[in-house]
Motif scaffolding. Structure first.
Motif, PDB file in Angstrom:
ATOM      1  N   SER A 204      20.188  24.731 -19.835  1.00 20.96           N
ATOM      2  CA  SER A 204      20.736  25.277 -21.041  1.00 20.96           C
ATOM      3  C   SER A 204      22.002  26.128 -20.799  1.00 20.96           C
ATOM      4  CB  SER A 204      19.758  26.064 -22.004  1.00 20.96           C
ATOM      5  OG  SER A 204      18.958  25.280 -22.686  1.00 20.96           O
ATOM      6  N   ASN A 205      21.886  26.967 -19.838  1.00 19.21           N
ATOM      7  CA  ASN A 205      23.005  27.870 -19.377  1.00 19.21           C
ATOM      8  C   ASN A 205      24.135  26.988 -18.830  1.00 19.21           C
ATOM      9  OD1 ASN A 205      22.141  30.273 -20.500  1.00 19.21           O
ATOM     10  ND2 ASN A 205      20.970  30.687 -18.342  1.00 19.21           N
ATOM     11  N   GLN A 206      23.514  26.009 -18.111  1.00 18.70           N
ATOM     12  CA  GLN A 206      24.707  25.183 -17.275  1.00 18.70           C
ATOM     13  C   GLN A 206      25.608  24.066 -18.065  1.00 18.70           C
ATOM     14  OE1 GLN A 206      25.606  25.547 -13.884  1.00 18.70           O
ATOM     15  NE2 GLN A 206      24.523  27.503 -13.839  1.00 18.70           N
ATOM     16  N   PHE A 207      24.552  23.347 -19.051  1.00 23.54           N
ATOM     17  CA  PHE A 207      25.316  22.386 -19.664  1.00 23.54           C
ATOM     18  C   PHE A 207      25.199  22.516 -21.259  1.00 23.54           C
ATOM     19  CE2 PHE A 207      23.293  20.847 -15.830  1.00 23.54           C
ATOM     20  CZ  PHE A 207      24.414  20.305 -15.028  1.00 23.54           C
ATOM     21  N   GLY A 208      24.714  23.703 -21.746  1.00 27.54           N
ATOM     22  CA  GLY A 208      24.346  23.697 -23.225  1.00 27.54           C
ATOM     23  C   GLY A 208      23.220  23.167 -23.791  1.00 27.54           C
ATOM     24  N   PRO A 209      22.683  23.593 -24.590  1.00 31.15           N
ATOM     25  CA  PRO A 209      21.209  23.189 -25.315  1.00 31.15           C
ATOM     26  C   PRO A 209      21.317  21.943 -26.000  1.00 31.15           C
ATOM     27  CG  PRO A 209      22.056  24.894 -26.486  1.00 31.15           C
ATOM     28  CD  PRO A 209      23.010  24.978 -25.492  1.00 31.15           C
ATOM     29  N   ALA A 210      22.372  21.703 -26.374  1.00 33.27           N
ATOM     30  CA  ALA A 210      22.375  20.237 -27.307  1.00 33.27           C
ATOM     31  C   ALA A 210      22.299  19.176 -26.315  1.00 33.27           C
ATOM     32  CB  ALA A 210      23.840  20.169 -27.794  1.00 33.27           C
ATOM     33  N   LEU A 211      22.850  19.050 -25.158  1.00 33.93           N
ATOM     34  CA  LEU A 211      22.657  17.881 -24.097  1.00 33.93           C
ATOM     35  C   LEU A 211      21.134  17.867 -23.919  1.00 33.93           C
ATOM     36  CD1 LEU A 211      24.085  15.830 -22.387  1.00 33.93           C
ATOM     37  CD2 LEU A 211      24.445  17.400 -20.791  1.00 33.93           C
ATOM     38  N   LEU A 212      20.365  18.736 -23.760  1.00 30.53           N
ATOM     39  CA  LEU A 212      19.041  18.645 -23.338  1.00 30.53           C
ATOM     40  C   LEU A 212      17.950  17.660 -24.194  1.00 30.53           C
ATOM     41  CD1 LEU A 212      19.962  21.048 -21.704  1.00 30.53           C
ATOM     42  CD2 LEU A 212      17.604  21.988 -21.710  1.00 30.53           C
ATOM     43  N   PHE A 213      18.554  17.676 -25.425  1.00 29.06           N
ATOM     44  CA  PHE A 213      17.715  16.833 -26.446  1.00 29.06           C
ATOM     45  C   PHE A 213      17.660  15.337 -26.131  1.00 29.06           C
ATOM     46  CE2 PHE A 213      17.877  20.977 -28.157  1.00 29.06           C
ATOM     47  CZ  PHE A 213      16.747  21.157 -28.656  1.00 29.06           C
ATOM     48  N   PRO A 214      19.165  14.611 -26.016  1.00 34.61           N
ATOM     49  CA  PRO A 214      19.057  13.405 -25.956  1.00 34.61           C
ATOM     50  C   PRO A 214      18.769  12.970 -24.472  1.00 34.61           C
ATOM     51  CG  PRO A 214      21.322  14.482 -25.745  1.00 34.61           C
ATOM     52  CD  PRO A 214      20.278  15.227 -26.289  1.00 34.61           C
ATOM     53  N   VAL A 215      18.847  13.934 -23.311  1.00 32.67           N
ATOM     54  CA  VAL A 215      18.136  13.601 -22.153  1.00 32.67           C
ATOM     55  C   VAL A 215      16.623  13.613 -22.238  1.00 32.67           C
ATOM     56  CG1 VAL A 215      17.916  14.274 -19.772  1.00 32.67           C
ATOM     57  CG2 VAL A 215      20.272  14.528 -20.970  1.00 32.67           C
ATOM     58  N   GLY A 216      16.064  14.764 -22.796  1.00 29.49           N
ATOM     59  CA  GLY A 216      14.792  14.793 -22.962  1.00 29.49           C
ATOM     60  C   GLY A 216      14.018  13.673 -23.744  1.00 29.49           C
ATOM     61  N   GLY A 217      14.765  13.060 -24.651  1.00 25.82           N
ATOM     62  CA  GLY A 217      14.351  11.948 -25.500  1.00 25.82           C
ATOM     63  C   GLY A 217      14.249  10.500 -24.954  1.00 25.82           C
ATOM     64  N   LEU A 218      15.648  10.592 -24.018  1.00 25.52           N
ATOM     65  CA  LEU A 218      15.558   9.265 -22.936  1.00 25.52           C
ATOM     66  C   LEU A 218      14.260   9.234 -22.042  1.00 25.52           C
ATOM     67  CD1 LEU A 218      17.010   6.891 -21.929  1.00 25.52           C
ATOM     68  CD2 LEU A 218      18.487   8.606 -20.668  1.00 25.52           C
ATOM     69  N   VAL A 219      14.311  10.678 -21.389  1.00 30.60           N
ATOM     70  CA  VAL A 219      13.125  10.521 -20.339  1.00 30.60           C
ATOM     71  C   VAL A 219      11.613  10.059 -21.022  1.00 30.60           C
ATOM     72  CG1 VAL A 219      11.868  12.036 -18.833  1.00 30.60           C
ATOM     73  CG2 VAL A 219      14.420  12.168 -18.899  1.00 30.60           C
ATOM     74  N   LEU A 220      11.402  10.789 -22.156  1.00 27.64           N
ATOM     75  CA  LEU A 220      10.184  10.614 -22.677  1.00 27.64           C
ATOM     76  C   LEU A 220      10.032   8.958 -23.368  1.00 27.64           C
ATOM     77  CD1 LEU A 220       7.659  11.686 -24.095  1.00 27.64           C
ATOM     78  CD2 LEU A 220       8.793  12.215 -25.976  1.00 27.64           C
ATOM     79  N   GLY A 221      11.123   8.544 -23.631  1.00 24.19           N
ATOM     80  CA  GLY A 221      11.141   7.155 -24.051  1.00 24.19           C
ATOM     81  C   GLY A 221      10.647   6.357 -22.936  1.00 24.19           C
ATOM     82  N   LEU A 222      11.299   6.523 -22.017  1.00 19.61           N
ATOM     83  CA  LEU A 222      11.155   5.765 -20.534  1.00 19.61           C
ATOM     84  C   LEU A 222       9.700   5.756 -20.151  1.00 19.61           C
ATOM     85  CD1 LEU A 222      14.116   6.572 -18.461  1.00 19.61           C
ATOM     86  CD2 LEU A 222      13.629   4.516 -19.602  1.00 19.61           C
ATOM     87  N   ALA A 223       9.156   7.121 -20.432  1.00 22.28           N
ATOM     88  CA  ALA A 223       7.710   7.330 -19.955  1.00 22.28           C
ATOM     89  C   ALA A 223       6.626   6.204 -21.011  1.00 22.28           C
ATOM     90  CB  ALA A 223       7.454   8.604 -20.075  1.00 22.28           C
TER      91      ALA A 223
END
Length: 425
Positions: A393-412
């Motif tokens: 969150s500090n490096q890239f901002g919190p907003a980016l973590l949600f689509p990335v997290g959703g993508l990883v979960l979707g792949l799982a």
């Protein structure tokens, strides 16, 4: 635990008549009531502890230390709690854990009411409190199959999860009133009393013989007898190595744990406070939306009954959750509330269906250990998840973590779709 239901037996046994039918089962009523009260107490603790620390000269770092002192032994003791559940029975483990936590919470409440507990005092209580809470968790997941018949298990899981969500919502609201009107110490004292109620309800439950395939099935055929005997004799590692369903879910729980903890506990408040320009009330409303959705999803899943293709419903629900996570930063606070509401419905529904299928597949003598391992994989990644979320969150901002997290979960989820054991639930 039922692994096979003979057709003649199921024909003579009445089907579950909805979720309210379960309130005629004495042991389930006691379990449901006691745990509902206890969860309200847990919500009081969750609000009172941070308020106690932050209003008595403490800071966020000290709060984090106390939470870590609670969380690490909680995760570590889940495996031990599962082993104890198989050897002492779930009810005994829960009763011991409630009795010890009652004493610990009473001491914490007394310290809070008398003055300003120090950091070392808080940590000294948090460590054993977390350890016994961790031991309690797999036992609480193992006792429902001991309490209900297999045909009522899904409805029972739905009611227990609905109780958990509803009690948490009520407890959070009550906690705010109690802390504001009285003190954090009073809220902690009430929490201690809820452990007494929970322990008393467990004492009142009648001891029942542990259900196994051989005792539950009325007249297994000659072909079924060797399979039932094998299920009763199979060891922990042998079962774990042979069950694709458990293996797949262990992997999935680890992935979802790595994603969920950091997103909800770190990235979401940072997103609300930063890009969304919201306040604590907005953050609370977003979390409440998830809770409301989870309550509805639990009740809905509990009423589904013996439907076909539950595995595909579970996987479809998982994909819905992953999409809602990815879309959460879009649409501001109200958009986030909508995503959390839909995600809560889907997540709670698939949790009821999935855990029911898992419970029905596990040999009864391994129930506690397998549940402990699943709970450890689900909650044990929490410290790493929140640490990673803070850094990213500090490096890239919190907003980016949600689509990335959703993508990883979707792949799982897509990987789970390739596993026949998941599709055949």
């Amino acid at each position: 635990m039922v692994f096979h239901q003979d057709d003649s037996t199921s024909a003579t046994k009445p089907a579950a008549k909805g979720m309210l039918h379960l309130f005629r089962v004495r042991n389930f009523v006691l379990l449901f009531s006691g745990q509902t009260i206890s969860i309200i107490g847990d919500a009081l603790y969750a609000v009172a502890l941070p308020w106690l620390i932050l209003t008595n000269g403490g800071n966020a770092q000290e709060l984090g230390i106390v939470l870590a002192a609670y969380g690490i032994p909680r995760a570590a003791s889940m495996l031990v709690g599962g082993w104890l559940s198989d050897h002492l029975r779930p009810r005994q483990v829960m009763l011991i854990a409630d009795a010890v936590r009652l004493l610990l919470m009473a001491v914490l409440a007394a310290l809070a009411l008398e003055g300003h507990p120090t950091l070392w005092q808080l940590c000294a209580i948090a460590v054993p409190l977390g350890a016994f809470s961790g031991a309690f968790t797999p036992a609480s997941m193992s006792i429902v199959p001991d309490t209900l018949d297999s045909e009522d298990l899904q409805a029972g899981n739905g009611l227990m999860m609905a109780s958990m969500q509803g009690a948490s919502l009520v407890g959070s609201a009550v906690a705010g009133v109690v802390v504001a009107a009285f003190s954090a110490g009073m809220a902690l004292a009430i929490d201690a009393a809820t452990f007494l109620v929970s322990a008393f309800s467990l004492v009142l439950m009648r001891t029942t013989p542990r259900v196994t395939a051989s005792t539950q099935d009325a007249a297994p055929s000659e072909e079924e007898k060797p399979a039932a005997s094998f299920q009763e004799q199979i060891g922990f590692w042998q079962y774990l190595g042979s069950s694709r369903l458990i293996q797949t879910n262990l992997l999935f729980f680890v992935v979802s744990s790595l994603i969920a903890g950091g997103l909800i506990e770190v990235a979401l408040p940072a997103l609300v406070h930063g890009p969304m320009h919201g306040g604590a009330s907005n953050y609370g409303a977003i979390l409440a939306s998830w809770g409301a959705g989870a309550l509805g999803g639990s009740i809905f899943a509990g009423t589904l009954g013996k439907r076909k293709h539950k595995g595909m419903l579970v996987l479809l629900g998982g994909l819905i959750v992953s999409v809602m996570i990815a879309l959460l930063p879009i649409g501001g606070v109200y958009g986030a509330m909508a995503c959390m509401l839909i995600g809560g419905i889907a997540n709670s529904g698939i949790t009821v269906l999935l855990f029911t299928a898992i419970q029905l597949s596990i040999p009864s003598h391994l129930m506690g250990r397998i549940m402990g391992l699943l709970m450890f994989s689900s909650l044990g990644m929490y410290p790493l998840s929140v640490a990673l979320a803070g850094i990213l969150s500090n490096q890239f901002g919190p907003a980016l973590l949600f689509p990335v997290g959703g993508l990883v979960l979707g792949l799982a989820i897509l990987f789970c779709m390739t596993q026949k054991a998941m599709r055949d639930i």
